[in-house]
Design a protein around this motif. Structure first.
Motif, PDB file in Angstrom:
ATOM      1  N   UNK A  96      33.483  28.598  32.739  1.00  0.00           N
ATOM      2  CA  UNK A  96      34.613  28.736  33.655  1.00  0.00           C
ATOM      3  C   UNK A  96      34.554  27.536  34.587  1.00  0.00           C
ATOM      4  N   UNK A  97      35.553  26.669  34.477  1.00  0.00           N
ATOM      5  CA  UNK A  97      35.548  25.423  35.249  1.00  0.00           C
ATOM      6  C   UNK A  97      34.271  24.633  35.011  1.00  0.00           C
ATOM      7  N   UNK A  98      33.812  24.639  33.758  1.00  0.00           N
ATOM      8  CA  UNK A  98      32.654  23.847  33.377  1.00  0.00           C
ATOM      9  C   UNK A  98      31.307  24.463  33.687  1.00  0.00           C
ATOM     10  N   UNK A  99      31.292  25.690  34.204  1.00  0.00           N
ATOM     11  CA  UNK A  99      30.047  26.357  34.582  1.00  0.00           C
ATOM     12  C   UNK A  99      29.940  27.686  33.850  1.00  0.00           C
ATOM     13  N   UNK A 100      28.762  28.044  33.309  1.00  0.00           N
ATOM     14  CA  UNK A 100      28.633  29.362  32.673  1.00  0.00           C
ATOM     15  C   UNK A 100      29.016  30.478  33.647  1.00  0.00           C
ATOM     16  N   UNK A 101      29.711  31.467  33.133  1.00  0.00           N
ATOM     17  CA  UNK A 101      30.172  32.567  33.984  1.00  0.00           C
ATOM     18  C   UNK A 101      29.033  33.175  34.790  1.00  0.00           C
ATOM     19  N   UNK A 102      27.877  33.367  34.156  1.00  0.00           N
ATOM     20  CA  UNK A 102      26.754  33.981  34.862  1.00  0.00           C
ATOM     21  C   UNK A 102      26.327  33.130  36.053  1.00  0.00           C
ATOM     22  N   UNK A 103      26.296  31.820  35.887  1.00  0.00           N
ATOM     23  CA  UNK A 103      25.928  30.931  36.994  1.00  0.00           C
ATOM     24  C   UNK A 103      26.952  31.021  38.116  1.00  0.00           C
TER      25      UNK A 103
END
Length: 208
Positions: free
Chosen positions: A27-34
């Motif tokens: 999501x926007x280049x970042x894993x959802x969990x992060x």
């Protein structure tokens, strides 16, 4: 000052994703969990994240992107959501006045949203709080005060804390709503089709 711990439930199997892991979806280049972990650590006193095993790819995401969070491994995660809640409550230090429980698969929740929930919990520390969509529909996260920790630690099955919420309402307890924007408290994505539709809707909104 009210001390509130965040408990992110991230030990599920993503069984409906047909081989993909929804919590690793970008999501926007970042894993959802992060993304959800970063939002929680900005809002809560301490953030706990339930994970399947130390060598799971999700554990690497926490190590790489969210060092401020405390991992909690759930060897019996296949039992369902209750196993994660039990493990998280068991790992949580007793000095907390409340716990904010949130599923990890909610890409629209922001740090500002969670800060709003935590602020409300700080002013009403003895009430159950539940975030809602803009239309008033109950969603996540949910905040439970300390007096519910024992009940949370005894949950079983895959229904999460629904039984506790139902019992509280039956006993006349008011569950205080915390309105969040749009569908932030309601959007969870469990299938590739749901992810594709959400991304398309998001793309359309950004180009309008």
């Amino acid at each position: 000052m009210t001390a509130i711990a965040a408990l992110i439930l991230a030990a599920g199997r993503s069984s409906r994703m047909r081989g993909r892991d929804k919590l690793l979806e970008p999501v926007d280049g970042t894993p959802l969990l992060a993304r959800i972990c970063a939002a929680a650590t900005q809002s809560a006193a301490t953030t706990y994240v339930t994970l399947p095993t130390p060598d799971h790819p999700r554990a690497a995401v926490i190590r790489d992107h969210c060092q401020g969070a405390r991992p909690v491994y759930v060897p019996n995660a296949e039992e369902g959501m209750a196993a994660s809640i039990r493990a998280g409550i068991g790992a949580r230090s007793r000095e907390y006045d409340a716990v904010m429980i949130l599923p990890a698969d909610m890409p629209e929740l922001t740090a500002k949203d969670l800060a709003r929930v935590v602020a409300q919990a700080s002013s009403t520390p003895d009430q159950i709080l539940r975030a809602t969509g803009a239309d008033g529909t109950f969603g996540h996260p949910v905040v439970f005060p300390r007096r519910y920790f024992t009940a949370l630690s005894q949950l079983t099955g895959d229904q999460g804390a629904r039984a506790i919420l139902k019992a509280a309402q039956h006993q006349g307890e008011i569950i205080r709503p915390v309105p969040l924007p749009a569908s932030h408290a309601l959007t969870d994505l469990d299938t590739p089709e749901a992810w594709a539709a959400w991304r398309q809707a998001r793309k359309s909104t950004s180009t309008e």
